[in-house]
Scaffold this motif. Structure first.
Motif, PDB file in Angstrom:
ATOM      1  N   TYR A  76     -10.003  22.137  20.955  1.00 24.89           N
ATOM      2  CA  TYR A  76     -10.993  22.288  19.640  1.00 24.89           C
ATOM      3  C   TYR A  76     -12.283  22.840  20.164  1.00 24.89           C
ATOM      4  CZ  TYR A  76      -7.392  20.750  16.626  1.00 24.89           C
ATOM      5  OH  TYR A  76      -6.307  20.461  15.856  1.00 24.89           O
ATOM      6  N   GLU A  77     -12.708  22.278  21.370  1.00 26.06           N
ATOM      7  CA  GLU A  77     -13.911  22.518  21.733  1.00 26.06           C
ATOM      8  C   GLU A  77     -14.095  23.826  22.326  1.00 26.06           C
ATOM      9  OE1 GLU A  77     -14.582  19.485  24.780  1.00 26.06           O
ATOM     10  OE2 GLU A  77     -14.794  17.848  23.188  1.00 26.06           O
ATOM     11  N   GLY A 109     -12.345  26.396  18.706  1.00 19.86           N
ATOM     12  CA  GLY A 109     -12.607  25.883  17.159  1.00 19.86           C
ATOM     13  C   GLY A 109     -11.603  25.325  16.343  1.00 19.86           C
ATOM     14  N   THR A 110     -10.305  26.101  16.450  1.00 19.30           N
ATOM     15  CA  THR A 110      -9.094  25.308  15.719  1.00 19.30           C
ATOM     16  C   THR A 110      -7.976  25.388  16.792  1.00 19.30           C
ATOM     17  OG1 THR A 110      -8.443  27.442  14.664  1.00 19.30           O
ATOM     18  CG2 THR A 110     -10.066  26.006  13.513  1.00 19.30           C
ATOM     19  N   ASN A 116      -6.667  28.980  16.190  1.00 24.10           N
ATOM     20  CA  ASN A 116      -7.243  30.037  17.029  1.00 24.10           C
ATOM     21  C   ASN A 116      -6.816  29.974  18.563  1.00 24.10           C
ATOM     22  OD1 ASN A 116      -8.891  30.589  14.841  1.00 24.10           O
ATOM     23  ND2 ASN A 116     -10.839  29.488  15.653  1.00 24.10           N
ATOM     24  N   MET A 175     -11.685  20.435  10.500  1.00 23.27           N
ATOM     25  CA  MET A 175     -11.848  21.633  11.290  1.00 23.27           C
ATOM     26  C   MET A 175     -11.099  22.738  11.232  1.00 23.27           C
ATOM     27  SD  MET A 175     -13.458  19.686  14.927  1.00 23.27           S
ATOM     28  CE  MET A 175     -13.315  21.141  15.680  1.00 23.27           C
ATOM     29  N   TYR A 226     -13.591  24.610   9.372  1.00 22.92           N
ATOM     30  CA  TYR A 226     -15.043  24.666   9.681  1.00 22.92           C
ATOM     31  C   TYR A 226     -15.146  24.427  11.180  1.00 22.92           C
ATOM     32  CZ  TYR A 226     -16.116  23.444   4.726  1.00 22.92           C
ATOM     33  OH  TYR A 226     -16.384  23.541   3.382  1.00 22.92           O
ATOM     34  N   GLU A 227     -16.212  25.117  11.592  1.00 21.23           N
ATOM     35  CA  GLU A 227     -16.728  24.803  13.180  1.00 21.23           C
ATOM     36  C   GLU A 227     -16.664  23.567  13.658  1.00 21.23           C
ATOM     37  OE1 GLU A 227     -16.787  27.808  15.213  1.00 21.23           O
ATOM     38  OE2 GLU A 227     -15.867  28.809  13.215  1.00 21.23           O
ATOM     39  N   SER A 228     -17.226  22.808  12.888  1.00 18.80           N
ATOM     40  CA  SER A 228     -17.307  21.314  13.540  1.00 18.80           C
ATOM     41  C   SER A 228     -16.917  20.448  12.131  1.00 18.80           C
ATOM     42  CB  SER A 228     -18.648  21.000  13.796  1.00 18.80           C
ATOM     43  OG  SER A 228     -19.427  20.714  12.910  1.00 18.80           O
ATOM     44  N   GLU A 262     -20.148  19.872   9.911  1.00 14.87           N
ATOM     45  CA  GLU A 262     -20.662  21.141   8.989  1.00 14.87           C
ATOM     46  C   GLU A 262     -20.575  20.904   7.605  1.00 14.87           C
ATOM     47  OE1 GLU A 262     -20.006  25.755   8.632  1.00 14.87           O
ATOM     48  OE2 GLU A 262     -18.613  24.768   9.954  1.00 14.87           O
TER      49      GLU A 262
END
Length: 141
Positions: free
Chosen positions: A57-58, A61-62, A65, A120, A123-125, A128
């Protein structure tokens, strides 16, 4: 935290090392050559993945992805418990009730909010949507 624990003479509880996106891709390619690129479930993939899921995730992002970029296939995926609109509504109502943004992601489920990983997906975090909706609510005052 690790440096602090060392400075006070404490035992390091869990060392944190930086894991780059390139390292993740390299280990994933090794996993693919050993186990293939298709896994029954996410849990099956994570059994052979040597780092924590949070590293994915870091850097990506997801999880989706990550799967796209590394060409890993998961056959049985769970349907998301919440839609984006449902997440937005829950967070917005939580903030409208006068609640503050949770300090840590661990508090989310304790507050009956979607988990960090669920948020997440959209969203990016996890913070957010709380920040965005807080600003919107402040503008409306």
């Amino acid at each position: 935290m690790e440096n602090y624990q060392k400075q006070i003479g404490s035992i390091v509880s869990k060392p944190h090392t930086f894991i780059s996106k390139e390292q993740i891709i390299k280990i994933t390619n090794n996993i693919k050559s050993k186990y293939g690129s298709v896994f029954e479930t996410r849990k099956d993939f994570l059994k052979v993945y040597p780092y924590g899921e949070s590293s994915i995730y870091e850097r990506f992002g997801t999880f989706d992805n990550f799967l796209k970029e590394t060409d890993i296939k998961i056959i049985n995926t769970k349907k998301a418990k919440y839609t984006k609109q449902e997440i937005d509504d829950l967070i917005l109502n939580y903030l409208k009730d006068g609640n503050k943004i949770p300090r840590t992601c661990k508090e989310l489920t304790e507050l009956n909010l979607p988990s960090m990983y669920t948020i997440m997906r959209f969203y990016e975090s996890w913070r957010e949507p709380f920040i965005v909706f807080s600003k919107i609510l402040d503008i409306g005052k």
